[in-house]
Design a protein around this motif. Sequence first.
Motif, PDB file in Angstrom:
ATOM      1  N   ASP A  39      15.998 -72.392 -38.681  1.00  0.00           N
ATOM      2  CA  ASP A  39      15.622 -71.026 -38.638  1.00  0.00           C
ATOM      3  C   ASP A  39      14.455 -70.727 -37.373  1.00  0.00           C
ATOM      4  OD1 ASP A  39      16.340 -70.701 -41.292  1.00  0.00           O
ATOM      5  OD2 ASP A  39      14.499 -71.805 -42.307  1.00  0.00           O
ATOM      6  N   LEU A  40      14.155 -71.952 -36.682  1.00  0.00           N
ATOM      7  CA  LEU A  40      13.314 -71.679 -35.706  1.00  0.00           C
ATOM      8  C   LEU A  40      13.801 -71.063 -34.168  1.00  0.00           C
ATOM      9  CD1 LEU A  40      11.168 -74.936 -35.388  1.00  0.00           C
ATOM     10  CD2 LEU A  40      10.624 -72.848 -36.391  1.00  0.00           C
ATOM     11  N   ASN A  41      15.420 -71.237 -34.432  1.00  0.00           N
ATOM     12  CA  ASN A  41      16.064 -70.620 -33.363  1.00  0.00           C
ATOM     13  C   ASN A  41      15.609 -71.167 -31.580  1.00  0.00           C
ATOM     14  OD1 ASN A  41      18.429 -69.374 -31.995  1.00  0.00           O
ATOM     15  ND2 ASN A  41      17.179 -67.276 -32.009  1.00  0.00           N
ATOM     16  N   LEU A  42      15.606 -72.633 -31.619  1.00  0.00           N
ATOM     17  CA  LEU A  42      15.275 -72.943 -30.333  1.00  0.00           C
ATOM     18  C   LEU A  42      15.945 -72.836 -29.285  1.00  0.00           C
ATOM     19  CD1 LEU A  42      14.408 -76.463 -32.057  1.00  0.00           C
ATOM     20  CD2 LEU A  42      12.661 -74.973 -30.876  1.00  0.00           C
ATOM     21  N   THR A  43      15.356 -72.200 -28.149  1.00  0.00           N
ATOM     22  CA  THR A  43      16.007 -71.631 -26.962  1.00  0.00           C
ATOM     23  C   THR A  43      15.558 -72.346 -25.794  1.00  0.00           C
ATOM     24  OG1 THR A  43      14.703 -69.705 -26.968  1.00  0.00           O
ATOM     25  CG2 THR A  43      16.847 -69.659 -28.053  1.00  0.00           C
ATOM     26  N   GLY A  44      16.125 -71.873 -24.584  1.00  0.00           N
ATOM     27  CA  GLY A  44      15.454 -72.444 -23.414  1.00  0.00           C
ATOM     28  C   GLY A  44      16.464 -73.435 -22.727  1.00  0.00           C
ATOM     29  N   THR A  45      15.725 -74.127 -21.373  1.00  0.00           N
ATOM     30  CA  THR A  45      16.555 -75.049 -20.946  1.00  0.00           C
ATOM     31  C   THR A  45      16.307 -76.433 -21.721  1.00  0.00           C
ATOM     32  OG1 THR A  45      16.216 -73.876 -18.839  1.00  0.00           O
ATOM     33  CG2 THR A  45      16.882 -76.246 -18.772  1.00  0.00           C
ATOM     34  N   ASN A  46      17.595 -76.855 -21.994  1.00  0.00           N
ATOM     35  CA  ASN A  46      17.488 -77.953 -23.001  1.00  0.00           C
ATOM     36  C   ASN A  46      16.483 -78.137 -23.865  1.00  0.00           C
ATOM     37  OD1 ASN A  46      19.548 -79.591 -20.921  1.00  0.00           O
ATOM     38  ND2 ASN A  46      17.645 -79.993 -19.613  1.00  0.00           N
ATOM     39  N   PRO A  47      17.039 -77.098 -25.044  1.00  0.00           N
ATOM     40  CA  PRO A  47      16.079 -77.004 -26.048  1.00  0.00           C
ATOM     41  C   PRO A  47      16.273 -78.223 -26.900  1.00  0.00           C
ATOM     42  CG  PRO A  47      18.237 -75.645 -26.431  1.00  0.00           C
ATOM     43  CD  PRO A  47      18.203 -76.045 -24.913  1.00  0.00           C
ATOM     44  N   PRO A  48      15.237 -78.575 -27.548  1.00  0.00           N
ATOM     45  CA  PRO A  48      15.042 -79.744 -28.531  1.00  0.00           C
ATOM     46  C   PRO A  48      15.838 -79.519 -29.835  1.00  0.00           C
ATOM     47  CG  PRO A  48      12.965 -78.755 -28.591  1.00  0.00           C
ATOM     48  CD  PRO A  48      13.719 -77.801 -27.520  1.00  0.00           C
ATOM     49  N   SER A  49      16.043 -80.471 -30.418  1.00  0.00           N
ATOM     50  CA  SER A  49      16.736 -80.535 -31.608  1.00  0.00           C
ATOM     51  C   SER A  49      15.593 -80.378 -32.955  1.00  0.00           C
ATOM     52  CB  SER A  49      17.674 -81.610 -31.914  1.00  0.00           C
ATOM     53  OG  SER A  49      17.300 -82.724 -31.934  1.00  0.00           O
ATOM     54  N   TYR A  50      14.369 -80.914 -32.247  1.00  0.00           N
ATOM     55  CA  TYR A  50      13.232 -81.169 -33.304  1.00  0.00           C
ATOM     56  C   TYR A  50      12.045 -80.828 -32.624  1.00  0.00           C
ATOM     57  CZ  TYR A  50      10.460 -83.315 -37.232  1.00  0.00           C
ATOM     58  OH  TYR A  50       9.766 -83.475 -38.198  1.00  0.00           O
ATOM     59  N   VAL A  51      10.947 -80.356 -33.309  1.00  0.00           N
ATOM     60  CA  VAL A  51       9.538 -80.110 -32.894  1.00  0.00           C
ATOM     61  C   VAL A  51       8.751 -80.889 -33.453  1.00  0.00           C
ATOM     62  CG1 VAL A  51      10.227 -77.571 -32.519  1.00  0.00           C
ATOM     63  CG2 VAL A  51       9.235 -78.223 -34.577  1.00  0.00           C
ATOM     64  N   SER A  52       7.357 -80.881 -32.870  1.00  0.00           N
ATOM     65  CA  SER A  52       6.522 -81.913 -33.308  1.00  0.00           C
ATOM     66  C   SER A  52       5.042 -81.258 -32.871  1.00  0.00           C
ATOM     67  CB  SER A  52       6.437 -83.340 -32.579  1.00  0.00           C
ATOM     68  OG  SER A  52       7.586 -83.799 -32.742  1.00  0.00           O
ATOM     69  N   GLU A  53       4.111 -81.698 -33.658  1.00  0.00           N
ATOM     70  CA  GLU A  53       2.792 -81.127 -33.372  1.00  0.00           C
ATOM     71  C   GLU A  53       2.296 -81.301 -31.705  1.00  0.00           C
ATOM     72  OE1 GLU A  53      -0.290 -83.045 -35.731  1.00  0.00           O
ATOM     73  OE2 GLU A  53       0.659 -82.440 -37.568  1.00  0.00           O
ATOM     74  N   GLY A  54       1.926 -80.362 -31.390  1.00  0.00           N
ATOM     75  CA  GLY A  54       1.388 -80.155 -29.778  1.00  0.00           C
ATOM     76  C   GLY A  54       2.590 -79.684 -29.074  1.00  0.00           C
TER      77      GLY A  54
END
Length: 261
Positions: free
Chosen positions: A217-232
């Motif tokens: 749902d987050l639709n992560l983009t950019g150079t080398n987008p991560p597969s997961y996100v974290s606090e901070g």
Amino acid sequence: MSDDIKYEYKSVQTMRGLENRSIAKTQKEGAWELVGQTQGTLRTTLNFRRVKPETLLSKAWDVFRGLGPGKQRAVAAAVAVILLLSAVGIGIAASHSKGDTSAENTVATSTKSGTVNETPTRSSTPTPSGKIDQVITAENNKELAALLKVGDYCDASMAQFAARYQDQKIEFDGSIANMQKHEKYDTRYDILLGPGDAGPNTGVGPAFKYDNVNMFDLNLTGTNPPSYVSEGDKFRFTAKVGTYNPKQCLFFLTPISTRLR
């Protein structure tokens, strides 16, 4: 001396991840001291106390309690007489006022000579500036720029902005302030976002929330987008404006894209 200090207490419930902002907000309201907190799955209960402020009434009561029984009865009798006389005076004043009002109404009725027809002014709801498909940023919209810097995340401007720009797209630099697994699903999350780069220590702007979302749902983009996100983690968020909950002071958004910064 410390045994004579009287305290008043209050409890505040806040979402996980908003504890620091809620503590700061409550302390600003008037010398509240945090004495404990209970952390739940989704919410944290913050317990505060402060020295109970003295009033003229409380001081008078303390003096009265220090008097002997005979003097207490005498003071009580005197107060009763004063209250009785005050009630009689109020009744007489109200009677005179009613008579004067009746006379004024009679004069007003007798001098009325016609009816004035007035065209009511049509109220209109202000429409957001720009097209509905325009992406709103701090650079092109002063209201969003101001909103992202508000010190109190319960400020009235949150609800006003949500109502004015609902379903429109906004874009801002921010970071993840808190991230919790959804109470029903292991692969879905409730994510709190804050403007700027402070993450869990965010102290300004709305408490933006993505409710019940997964990584797709987050639709992560950019150079080398991560597969997961974290606090901070810091991102450029693009999202659709949802609703504002004034009881929780949460500003709901729907994710469109999340670009790594």
